[in-house]
Design a protein around this motif. Sequence first.
Motif, mmCIF file in Angstrom:
data_model
loop_
_atom_site.group_PDB
_atom_site.id
_atom_site.type_symbol
_atom_site.label_atom_id
_atom_site.label_comp_id
_atom_site.label_asym_id
_atom_site.label_seq_id
_atom_site.Cartn_x
_atom_site.Cartn_y
_atom_site.Cartn_z
ATOM 1 N N LEU A 131 -2.868 16.485 -11.274
ATOM 2 C CA LEU A 131 -4.240 16.978 -11.198
ATOM 3 C C LEU A 131 -4.315 18.382 -10.630
ATOM 4 C CD1 LEU A 131 -6.443 13.937 -10.073
ATOM 5 C CD2 LEU A 131 -6.619 15.265 -12.182
ATOM 6 N N LEU A 132 -3.515 18.650 -9.616
ATOM 7 C CA LEU A 132 -3.588 19.919 -8.908
ATOM 8 C C LEU A 132 -2.197 20.479 -8.648
ATOM 9 C CD1 LEU A 132 -6.265 18.943 -6.236
ATOM 10 C CD2 LEU A 132 -6.606 20.592 -8.078
ATOM 11 N N ASP A 133 -2.100 21.808 -8.683
ATOM 12 C CA ASP A 133 -0.846 22.456 -8.308
ATOM 13 C C ASP A 133 -0.768 22.669 -6.799
ATOM 14 O OD1 ASP A 133 0.111 22.633 -10.911
ATOM 15 O OD2 ASP A 133 -0.876 24.556 -11.268
ATOM 16 N N GLU A 134 -1.915 22.831 -6.179
ATOM 17 C CA GLU A 134 -1.959 23.072 -4.749
ATOM 18 C C GLU A 134 -2.512 21.844 -4.038
ATOM 19 O OE1 GLU A 134 -4.182 26.578 -4.018
ATOM 20 O OE2 GLU A 134 -2.826 27.891 -5.134
ATOM 21 N N ALA A 135 -2.020 21.608 -2.854
ATOM 22 C CA ALA A 135 -2.438 20.423 -2.105
ATOM 23 C C ALA A 135 -3.889 20.555 -1.668
ATOM 24 C CB ALA A 135 -1.539 20.229 -0.894
ATOM 25 N N VAL A 136 -4.599 19.436 -1.690
ATOM 26 C CA VAL A 136 -5.966 19.383 -1.190
ATOM 27 C C VAL A 136 -5.958 18.608 0.122
ATOM 28 C CG1 VAL A 136 -6.508 17.242 -2.414
ATOM 29 C CG2 VAL A 136 -8.355 18.807 -1.801
ATOM 30 N N THR A 137 -6.801 18.999 1.043
ATOM 31 C CA THR A 137 -6.871 18.307 2.330
ATOM 32 C C THR A 137 -7.622 16.991 2.169
ATOM 33 O OG1 THR A 137 -6.845 20.388 3.557
ATOM 34 C CG2 THR A 137 -7.692 18.436 4.708
ATOM 35 N N VAL A 138 -6.987 15.914 2.602
ATOM 36 C CA VAL A 138 -7.608 14.585 2.556
ATOM 37 C C VAL A 138 -7.832 14.111 3.983
ATOM 38 C CG1 VAL A 138 -7.334 12.179 1.843
ATOM 39 C CG2 VAL A 138 -6.525 14.024 0.354
ATOM 40 N N GLU A 166 0.840 -1.196 0.000
ATOM 41 C CA GLU A 166 0.000 0.000 0.000
ATOM 42 C C GLU A 166 0.881 1.254 0.000
ATOM 43 O OE1 GLU A 166 -2.366 2.252 -0.666
ATOM 44 O OE2 GLU A 166 -3.751 0.784 0.223
ATOM 45 N N ARG A 167 0.725 2.070 -1.057
ATOM 46 C CA ARG A 167 1.501 3.309 -1.152
ATOM 47 C C ARG A 167 0.737 4.522 -0.628
ATOM 48 N NH1 ARG A 167 3.475 1.215 -7.015
ATOM 49 N NH2 ARG A 167 5.401 0.174 -6.308
ATOM 50 N N LEU A 168 -0.550 4.377 -0.460
ATOM 51 C CA LEU A 168 -1.358 5.443 0.151
ATOM 52 C C LEU A 168 -1.560 5.074 1.616
ATOM 53 C CD1 LEU A 168 -4.016 5.983 -2.661
ATOM 54 C CD2 LEU A 168 -1.825 7.145 -2.330
ATOM 55 N N ARG A 169 -0.521 5.281 2.400
ATOM 56 C CA ARG A 169 -0.522 4.798 3.783
ATOM 57 C C ARG A 169 -1.212 5.763 4.735
ATOM 58 N NH1 ARG A 169 3.337 0.710 4.097
ATOM 59 N NH2 ARG A 169 4.055 1.180 6.206
ATOM 60 N N ASP A 170 -1.305 7.019 4.369
ATOM 61 C CA ASP A 170 -2.026 7.988 5.198
ATOM 62 C C ASP A 170 -2.584 9.079 4.282
ATOM 63 O OD1 ASP A 170 0.056 9.966 4.727
ATOM 64 O OD2 ASP A 170 1.242 8.946 6.247
ATOM 65 N N PRO A 171 -3.466 9.945 4.792
ATOM 66 C CA PRO A 171 -4.080 10.967 3.943
ATOM 67 C C PRO A 171 -3.077 11.852 3.205
ATOM 68 C CG PRO A 171 -5.281 10.788 6.009
ATOM 69 C CD PRO A 171 -4.050 9.918 6.157
ATOM 70 N N ALA A 172 -1.950 12.127 3.822
ATOM 71 C CA ALA A 172 -0.952 12.980 3.169
ATOM 72 C C ALA A 172 -0.405 12.333 1.904
ATOM 73 C CB ALA A 172 0.187 13.294 4.138
ATOM 74 N N ASP A 173 -0.308 11.005 1.886
ATOM 75 C CA ASP A 173 0.172 10.311 0.693
ATOM 76 C C ASP A 173 -0.795 10.506 -0.473
ATOM 77 O OD1 ASP A 173 2.464 9.282 1.912
ATOM 78 O OD2 ASP A 173 1.407 7.513 2.643
#
Length: 207
Positions: free
Chosen positions: A59-66, A42-49
Motif C-alpha cells: 500500500l505504501l512505500d513509506e511507513a505510516v505512524t500507527v 495474532e500477527r499484529l501484536r503492536d502498532p509497528a506490526d
Amino acid sequence: MKPDATPTDDPPAEELAFNFRSGRLSLAFVATVGERWRRNVERLRDPADLARWYREVGLLDEAVTVTPAGLGTARTVREAVYRCAKALIAGRPAAEADEALINAAAAAAPLVPVLRGGAGFLIAPAVDAESAVLSTVARDAIDLFTGVLADRVRECDSPECALLFVDTSRPGRRRWCSSDACGSKDRSAAYRRRRQARTTRVAGPDR
C-alpha cells in the motif's frame, strides 16, 4: 461471536510472518490472524506490526505512524471483514453491526493516488494517515463483497489452513489457497490414506 485474536503466547517468528496468498487486499488483512481454527495467532501484536503490514502488502512505500488506538480499531474492522466474508461464503446475510464497522472505516478519506514518472502510487494524507490506510482496506472489502468476484470468495479446503482467498481460476473450482502448498499437502495426505487402506485390506484383519 468469536473474540478478536490476542497475543497471549510467543509463537516462533515464522508463524508471525504475513501471508499474502489471498489475492485481495482485504482478505490479506484478515490473514493477519493465523490458525483461526485452533490457536488464533495474532500477527499484529503492536502498532509497528500494522505499520509494517501496510508496507509489505504494497500500500505504501513509506511507513505510516500507527497509534495503539488505531491498532485496536484496525483489529476490530479486520474481524468484521472476516465475519462478513464467512457469511458470504455460507450464503447468509452479514450482520448489520459488522457492516457498520466496515462502513465507518471506509467513510474516512482513503489514501491518495498520485502519478510519478508515469507510474501510479498511493500516498497518505498529511492528516490522520492511519485512518486513510484503514479506509482503503475497508473500501476494498466493500468492493469485493458487492462486486463481480463476490461469489469467488473461498475458504481454503485444507483443515490446517482455512485461509480466505479469491478464486480467480477460469472454472472457479479452486479448493485450496495454493495448489503448491496446501493442495500438495492434502493430495499427499490422501495418497497416504489410500495406500494405508490398501495395505490393511491386503493384510486382512488381525488374528
